[in-house]
Design a protein around this motif. Structure first.
Motif, PDB file in Angstrom:
ATOM      1  N   PHE A 165       0.918  -1.247  -0.006  1.00 51.15           N
ATOM      2  CA  PHE A 165       0.011  -0.008   0.059  1.00 51.15           C
ATOM      3  C   PHE A 165       0.969   1.023   0.119  1.00 51.15           C
ATOM      4  O   PHE A 165       0.680   2.311  -0.726  1.00 51.15           O
ATOM      5  CB  PHE A 165      -0.933   0.052   1.112  1.00 51.15           C
ATOM      6  N   ASP A 167       3.771   1.631  -1.161  1.00 52.03           N
ATOM      7  CA  ASP A 167       4.319   1.721  -2.483  1.00 52.03           C
ATOM      8  C   ASP A 167       3.160   2.257  -3.447  1.00 52.03           C
ATOM      9  O   ASP A 167       3.409   3.242  -4.358  1.00 52.03           O
ATOM     10  CB  ASP A 167       4.736   0.401  -3.207  1.00 52.03           C
ATOM     11  N   LEU A 168       2.158   1.761  -3.456  1.00 47.39           N
ATOM     12  CA  LEU A 168       0.999   2.264  -4.257  1.00 47.39           C
ATOM     13  C   LEU A 168       0.622   3.613  -3.945  1.00 47.39           C
ATOM     14  O   LEU A 168       0.283   4.514  -4.994  1.00 47.39           O
ATOM     15  CB  LEU A 168      -0.388   1.355  -4.037  1.00 47.39           C
ATOM     16  N   GLY A 172       2.912   4.486  -6.726  1.00 41.12           N
ATOM     17  CA  GLY A 172       1.694   3.963  -7.765  1.00 41.12           C
ATOM     18  C   GLY A 172       0.682   4.896  -7.970  1.00 41.12           C
ATOM     19  O   GLY A 172       0.716   6.018  -7.923  1.00 41.12           O
ATOM     20  N   LEU A 174      -1.965   5.542  -6.607  1.00 42.34           N
ATOM     21  CA  LEU A 174      -2.372   6.442  -5.320  1.00 42.34           C
ATOM     22  C   LEU A 174      -1.739   7.830  -5.283  1.00 42.34           C
ATOM     23  O   LEU A 174      -2.131   8.550  -4.284  1.00 42.34           O
ATOM     24  CB  LEU A 174      -2.756   5.681  -4.058  1.00 42.34           C
TER      25      LEU A 174
END
Lengths: 216, 216
Positions: A165, A167-168, A172, A174
């Motif tokens: 999460f 990383d997202l 990423g 988000l």
DNA sequence: TTGCGGATGTGGACAGCGTACACCAAAGAT
DNA sequence: ATCTTTGGTGTACGCTGTCCACATCCGCAA
């Protein structure tokens, strides 16, 4: 660090400090030999008396960044409600570990990127943040929330989820999302893993609007 | 691509192809203007007629890498047991999505690193792998495995977990671990999220030694 | 058919990078 | 007081991305 001697006095730590400062906004890419030595006021090659190459310098700064992650997570852990039942407190502690990791990643993305480099967890030299996770999971067993069988290797689902999460949310899709949407997603994600571990839902379902805490 | 004309004929795609080849082992770092133009047999500056700068080239190659991820995941999906109940098949499909993502990351880490760059999922231009995840989750609702409430925003826990694990397994502490240990951890991790979503355990607890499939 | 213009590739240059080699300055031990 | 070890300097090499001016070729219009 005497003023203007030929020898710097403590170049090694000065470089690491400058590295932390540079990496805070620029991430690992901001850690250049020339850039850092310039910031410290010394010739590029001087750094080679203290670090074998750029990579060694980066690793040294990364180790420092890991300490920062652990410190941030620890602060969050100590801030949880002390009036809860032992079982609830253990769950809250695990949640704090996860949300602390994510929060740090989002607010200090440069340091976070760095901290993840050269992770060598496992039997040898567990990094500080990893240790906090292990302790939190042990706490679940100690308070009877989790059976020893379910606890085995539970580090991987937990770490995977919060790291993924993070990383997202930093590199990423988000990345450029409304922070409040990301906050909500973070809470959802952490609760999902915890439930997945086998923790009874009663211990984690918070009422909407959350139990009064700035999250993620 | 005529043999030795002044004009190359299709330099743009040639550069992307060379880029994929280079990135397969070297990751994004292997995508240099000079390196790629050299591989194609052309002057460095020729690339600037097709890409604004290095970053644009990297993004173009990354898009291609995303297609490869999606293709690998899709193959894995089509290989699941067709004799299962609709509900079981839907769960298996979701598992295939997750394990396919992880498997690709571990076997093609250069491409995987690249594929994650410039992800812009969300309302606009959902990348192919993301779409597979959405479809799998919709399948759970369609077969009654998941309630619509639980399904909402379930993409984030799922993607977070498999992506996080992929990162741990390629750049993180599991990097140099025994592959069989990593396989087991991957299966554990994926099952944990799926359970966390609210899927009844009966649909995912496989017997030890697993149901006859090379996993992760 | 000629010629012209836009697209495409070349050549040379510049600044910045990591780092190897030789040298020099200072601190510490004999 | 000299010698050795440690730590910093200067110069240089090869690599990178990218800018500029120029050369070349393709396709279209006169």
């Amino acid at each position: 660090m005497r003023a203007r001697s030929y020898h710097h006095g403590d170049l090694r730590t000065a470089l690491i400090t400058a590295g932390l400062r540079a990496a805070r906004s620029g991430g690992a890419a901001a850690l250049g030999m020339r850039e850092l030595t310039r910031a410290v006021g010394v010739t590029p090659n001087a750094a080679y008396r203290h670090f074998a190459d750029r990579n060694a310098l980066v690793r040294a700064v990364a180790a420092e960044a890991q300490e920062l992650v652990a410190r941030a997570m620890h602060e969050r852990i100590t801030g949880i409600n002390p009036d809860a039942s032992p079982a609830q407190a253990a769950v809250d502690r695990l949640r704090a570990v996860g949300l602390g990791y994510i929060h740090f990643a989002r607010t200090e993305r440069g340091w976070f990127e760095l901290a993840f480099l050269t992770q060598e967890a496992g039997p040898v030299a567990a990094p500080p943040p990893y240790q906090l996770l292990v302790d939190a999971l042990d706490g679940l067993v100690a308070t009877g929330v989790l059976t020893p069988e379910r606890r085995a290797s539970a580090e991987w689902p937990c770490w995977s989820t919060v790291h993924g999460f993070a990383d997202l949310a930093t590199r990423g899709p988000l990345r450029h999302q409304d922070p409040r949407v990301v906050d909500a997603a973070a809470a959802r994600v952490v609760d999902t893993v915890i439930r997945g571990l086998g923790v009874p839902p009663a211990l984690l379902l918070r009422t909407p609007a959350d139990g009064g805490s700035e999250n993620a």
